[in-house]
Design a protein around this motif. Sequence first.
Motif: not given
Length: 320
Positions: A160-163, A185-192, A265-270, A281-288
């Motif tokens: 996702g987005l980074l400045m 800072r808004k993220y989108i995630a898929i969780v269990h 989070l789905v896929g989060d190894p830790a 990797g974790q299903a997490l995306h920095a969307q906005v």
Amino acid sequence: MSENNEYEKNSLHEMDESEAAEWVVEQAQAGERIDKFLSDLMDQVSRTQIQQWIKDGHARVDGRGVKPNYKLAESQTIVLSIPDPTPMELTAEAIPLEVVYEDSDVIVVNKPRGLVVHPAPGHYSGTLVNALLYHCKDLSGINGVQRPGIVHRIDKDTSGLLMAAKNDQAHSHLAAQLKEHSVTRKYIAIVHGVLHHDNGTIDAPIGRDASDRKLYTVTEKNSKHAVTHFVVLERFDGYTLVELKLETGRTHQIRVHMKFIGHPLVGDPAYGRSKGMTMDGQALHAQVLGFTHPKTGERLEFEAPIPEDMADLLHRLKNV
């Protein structure tokens, strides 16, 4: 990271020789070798490097120097002073970048999952910084030679987005916005699991996990204030798509908070689960990402589409 983290100078990887970190050995760490104890804290530093620091006297237990194999006792105090890194010139590398916005002061990129943001001991190439040096040539120097331009970070396996800032004035302005929580800072995630509340706020302090010093957890001890807001976007059979908004920026904040409320989070190894749907990797995306331009004062906001791997996961969930 931390998810989209404010760049805090007291991080273990960012201390200089004038600073020191201090820990008190807890019952769970009693009997552990000091080199292992410190290695667990600093997963980006090799154990060999840590052993050399100990031999050189940069780590002291109750005020005295020890050997790397020294076994710790409960209630002992460890003080570590990390020596200044050996100056080195980072290499500009032609790593592909998805540039979302760029001008003479700031650049916004959509970081792919798997790309490390900045170099760390033993890992000086193949990072976003190496790519930015090739693309931009001009980056702020506030964070030193190893982290030029970097105002905030997202985890390696978060997309996702980074400045990044192209000069020191822009860097200071953007860092101040992060500190006063005016950056969107808004993220989108898929969780269990299925969240039953349509929205909510997780207000729980985060600190290092006493049982595994590489990880973080919700704790009152040696912790920092952390707040995450969530909104449910869609529910599936055993999973939920959520939007998360950071009010603070602690290391692994979203990952820790979602685990804390029982929806890792789905896929989060830790912090995730070994069963069920998964991904690399974790299903997490920095969307906005939104901020005030450091020179013009204009409010800018950008949105990055959900990455293909998360889109594939959502497709599978919708078609179960």
